[in-house]
Motif scaffolding. Structure first.
Motif, mmCIF file in Angstrom:
data_model
loop_
_atom_site.group_PDB
_atom_site.id
_atom_site.type_symbol
_atom_site.label_atom_id
_atom_site.label_comp_id
_atom_site.label_asym_id
_atom_site.label_seq_id
_atom_site.Cartn_x
_atom_site.Cartn_y
_atom_site.Cartn_z
ATOM 1 N N PRO A 86 71.631 142.163 -60.906
ATOM 2 C CA PRO A 86 70.471 141.677 -60.155
ATOM 3 C C PRO A 86 70.442 142.248 -58.743
ATOM 4 C CG PRO A 86 72.167 140.006 -60.190
ATOM 5 C CD PRO A 86 72.655 141.143 -61.063
ATOM 6 N N ALA A 87 69.253 142.342 -58.204
ATOM 7 C CA ALA A 87 69.087 142.817 -56.831
ATOM 8 C C ALA A 87 68.118 141.887 -56.120
ATOM 9 C CB ALA A 87 68.555 144.243 -56.825
ATOM 10 N N ALA A 88 68.465 141.550 -54.884
ATOM 11 C CA ALA A 88 67.552 140.728 -54.086
ATOM 12 C C ALA A 88 66.314 141.558 -53.776
ATOM 13 C CB ALA A 88 68.238 140.276 -52.801
ATOM 14 N N ARG A 89 65.167 140.929 -53.871
ATOM 15 C CA ARG A 89 63.919 141.620 -53.564
ATOM 16 C C ARG A 89 63.699 141.640 -52.056
ATOM 17 N NH1 ARG A 89 59.376 139.440 -57.394
ATOM 18 N NH2 ARG A 89 58.380 141.292 -56.558
ATOM 19 N N ALA A 90 62.863 142.551 -51.619
ATOM 20 C CA ALA A 90 62.534 142.626 -50.200
ATOM 21 C C ALA A 90 61.865 141.324 -49.769
ATOM 22 C CB ALA A 90 61.607 143.807 -49.947
ATOM 23 N N ALA A 91 62.135 140.921 -48.555
ATOM 24 C CA ALA A 91 61.550 139.680 -48.040
ATOM 25 C C ALA A 91 60.029 139.760 -48.087
ATOM 26 C CB ALA A 91 62.016 139.430 -46.612
ATOM 27 N N ASP A 92 59.423 138.704 -48.584
ATOM 28 C CA ASP A 92 57.966 138.628 -48.662
ATOM 29 C C ASP A 92 57.572 137.167 -48.576
ATOM 30 O OD1 ASP A 92 55.276 138.605 -49.244
ATOM 31 O OD2 ASP A 92 55.456 139.707 -51.132
ATOM 32 N N PRO A 93 57.106 136.718 -47.410
ATOM 33 C CA PRO A 93 56.780 135.298 -47.242
ATOM 34 C C PRO A 93 55.637 134.836 -48.143
ATOM 35 C CG PRO A 93 56.034 136.564 -45.344
ATOM 36 C CD PRO A 93 56.837 137.498 -46.211
ATOM 37 N N ASP A 94 54.865 135.781 -48.696
ATOM 38 C CA ASP A 94 53.757 135.408 -49.579
ATOM 39 C C ASP A 94 54.181 135.290 -51.042
ATOM 40 O OD1 ASP A 94 51.934 135.329 -47.451
ATOM 41 O OD2 ASP A 94 51.612 137.506 -47.586
ATOM 42 N N ARG A 95 55.375 135.779 -51.358
ATOM 43 C CA ARG A 95 55.848 135.719 -52.748
ATOM 44 C C ARG A 95 56.236 134.291 -53.089
ATOM 45 N NH1 ARG A 95 60.163 139.096 -52.732
ATOM 46 N NH2 ARG A 95 61.676 137.441 -52.621
ATOM 47 N N ILE A 96 55.785 133.838 -54.218
ATOM 48 C CA ILE A 96 56.148 132.502 -54.701
ATOM 49 C C ILE A 96 57.236 132.680 -55.745
ATOM 50 C CG2 ILE A 96 55.356 130.451 -55.912
ATOM 51 C CD1 ILE A 96 52.567 131.038 -54.711
ATOM 52 N N GLY A 97 58.385 132.072 -55.497
ATOM 53 C CA GLY A 97 59.498 132.170 -56.436
ATOM 54 C C GLY A 97 60.277 133.463 -56.272
ATOM 55 N N GLN A 98 61.281 133.610 -57.090
ATOM 56 C CA GLN A 98 62.174 134.770 -57.132
ATOM 57 C C GLN A 98 62.881 135.005 -55.800
ATOM 58 O OE1 GLN A 98 59.807 137.998 -58.729
ATOM 59 N NE2 GLN A 98 60.130 137.243 -60.812
ATOM 60 N N HIS A 99 63.295 133.912 -55.161
ATOM 61 C CA HIS A 99 64.063 134.001 -53.922
ATOM 62 C C HIS A 99 65.523 133.587 -54.132
ATOM 63 C CE1 HIS A 99 60.590 134.692 -51.312
ATOM 64 N NE2 HIS A 99 59.951 133.804 -52.056
ATOM 65 N N GLY A 100 65.905 133.290 -55.372
ATOM 66 C CA GLY A 100 67.232 132.748 -55.646
ATOM 67 C C GLY A 100 68.374 133.598 -55.138
ATOM 68 N N LEU A 101 68.342 134.883 -55.413
ATOM 69 C CA LEU A 101 69.438 135.756 -54.979
ATOM 70 C C LEU A 101 69.461 135.894 -53.462
ATOM 71 C CD1 LEU A 101 71.753 137.179 -56.302
ATOM 72 C CD2 LEU A 101 70.363 139.242 -56.423
ATOM 73 N N GLU A 102 68.295 135.909 -52.840
ATOM 74 C CA GLU A 102 68.235 135.936 -51.374
ATOM 75 C C GLU A 102 68.901 134.683 -50.801
ATOM 76 O OE1 GLU A 102 64.217 136.903 -49.715
ATOM 77 O OE2 GLU A 102 63.741 137.018 -51.847
ATOM 78 N N ILE A 103 68.620 133.545 -51.401
ATOM 79 C CA ILE A 103 69.198 132.280 -50.950
ATOM 80 C C ILE A 103 70.713 132.307 -51.108
ATOM 81 C CG2 ILE A 103 69.365 129.811 -51.483
ATOM 82 C CD1 ILE A 103 66.332 129.995 -52.251
ATOM 83 N N VAL A 104 71.183 132.760 -52.256
ATOM 84 C CA VAL A 104 72.624 132.811 -52.515
ATOM 85 C C VAL A 104 73.302 133.748 -51.524
ATOM 86 C CG1 VAL A 104 74.393 133.490 -54.189
ATOM 87 C CG2 VAL A 104 72.438 132.120 -54.934
ATOM 88 N N LYS A 105 72.726 134.906 -51.274
ATOM 89 C CA LYS A 105 73.322 135.848 -50.314
ATOM 90 C C LYS A 105 73.406 135.241 -48.920
ATOM 91 C CE LYS A 105 72.651 140.329 -50.758
ATOM 92 N NZ LYS A 105 72.005 141.645 -50.852
ATOM 93 N N ALA A 106 72.385 134.494 -48.529
ATOM 94 C CA ALA A 106 72.372 133.886 -47.197
ATOM 95 C C ALA A 106 73.367 132.733 -47.086
ATOM 96 C CB ALA A 106 70.971 133.393 -46.864
ATOM 97 N N ALA A 107 73.639 132.053 -48.182
ATOM 98 C CA ALA A 107 74.472 130.844 -48.152
ATOM 99 C C ALA A 107 75.953 131.112 -48.375
ATOM 100 C CB ALA A 107 73.976 129.859 -49.216
ATOM 101 N N THR A 108 76.306 132.333 -48.753
ATOM 102 C CA THR A 108 77.687 132.603 -49.140
ATOM 103 C C THR A 108 78.382 133.568 -48.188
ATOM 104 O OG1 THR A 108 76.994 134.370 -50.636
ATOM 105 C CG2 THR A 108 77.252 132.175 -51.588
ATOM 106 N N GLU A 109 79.702 133.507 -48.243
ATOM 107 C CA GLU A 109 80.540 134.421 -47.470
ATOM 108 C C GLU A 109 80.526 135.803 -48.106
ATOM 109 O OE1 GLU A 109 85.134 134.137 -47.492
ATOM 110 O OE2 GLU A 109 84.425 132.818 -45.884
ATOM 111 N N SER A 110 80.514 135.837 -49.439
ATOM 112 C CA SER A 110 80.438 137.106 -50.154
ATOM 113 C C SER A 110 79.817 136.874 -51.524
ATOM 114 C CB SER A 110 81.823 137.753 -50.303
ATOM 115 O OG SER A 110 82.661 136.949 -51.099
ATOM 116 N N LEU A 111 79.232 137.930 -52.042
ATOM 117 C CA LEU A 111 78.582 137.892 -53.355
ATOM 118 C C LEU A 111 78.787 139.251 -53.992
ATOM 119 C CD1 LEU A 111 76.619 136.356 -55.322
ATOM 120 C CD2 LEU A 111 74.767 137.531 -54.115
ATOM 121 N N PHE A 112 79.349 139.268 -55.192
ATOM 122 C CA PHE A 112 79.485 140.543 -55.870
ATOM 123 C C PHE A 112 79.323 140.367 -57.367
ATOM 124 C CE2 PHE A 112 83.845 139.961 -57.345
ATOM 125 C CZ PHE A 112 84.357 139.084 -56.422
ATOM 126 N N THR A 113 78.937 141.461 -58.011
ATOM 127 C CA THR A 113 78.665 141.474 -59.445
ATOM 128 C C THR A 113 79.585 142.489 -60.107
ATOM 129 O OG1 THR A 113 76.350 140.942 -59.036
ATOM 130 C CG2 THR A 113 76.891 141.833 -61.200
#
Length: 142
Positions: A86-113
């Motif tokens: 998975p890849a985080a999508r570019a920030a888009d305040p008009d996009r509804i949904g599909q922010h999960g990976l962005e949220i996880v990246k912001a909330a964690t110390e590290s994230l890897f696949t």
């Protein structure tokens, strides 16, 4: 300390995953006297929700969740059968949904696949410190 869970999907699966995470953190505190600040507890539940939701949404078949904890961090590991990284999508305040990976990246110390022979394994690390940068935030007295 570590624990693993097989999640079958269906109604209540995400709530069950959050419940497992809470019970795991409670056990780590009770059995091993690990401090689990409310910030880390809340972020762990959020990360579990987002990663399990994505796995159930995009991958066919079962989802496995492993929780690990040490004195410094909680790791949330989610395996699913889809090999697509998975890849985080570019920030888009008009996009509804599909922010999960962005949220996880912001909330964690590290994230890897890690791609596996079948599927992938995503590991998110949540700091147990109230200050995710690891600074000593205790007040010092003279």
């Amino acid at each position: 300390m570590r624990a693993g869970y097989a999640l079958r999907g269906g109604d209540g699966c995400i709530a069950d995953a959050r419940h497992h995470a809470t019970a795991f953190l409670d056990q780590a505190h009770a059995d091993h006297h690990l401090p689990v600040p409310s910030r880390a507890r809340d972020l762990t539940q959020l990360v579990v929700s987002e990663l399990v939701t994505n796995a159930l949404k995009y991958a066919p078949g079962p989802v496995l969740m492993e929780l690990r904890i040490n004195a410094h961090a909680v790791d949330v590991v989610v395996w699913d059968s889809d090999p697509t990284v998975p890849a985080a999508r570019a920030a888009d305040p008009d996009r509804i949904g599909q922010h999960g990976l962005e949220i996880v990246k912001a909330a964690t110390e590290s994230l890897f696949t890690e791609q596996e022979p079948v599927g992938k394994r995503i590991t998110a690390r949540i700091a147990l410190s109230d200050d995710p940068a690891g600074h000593d935030t205790r007040r010092r007295t003279r």
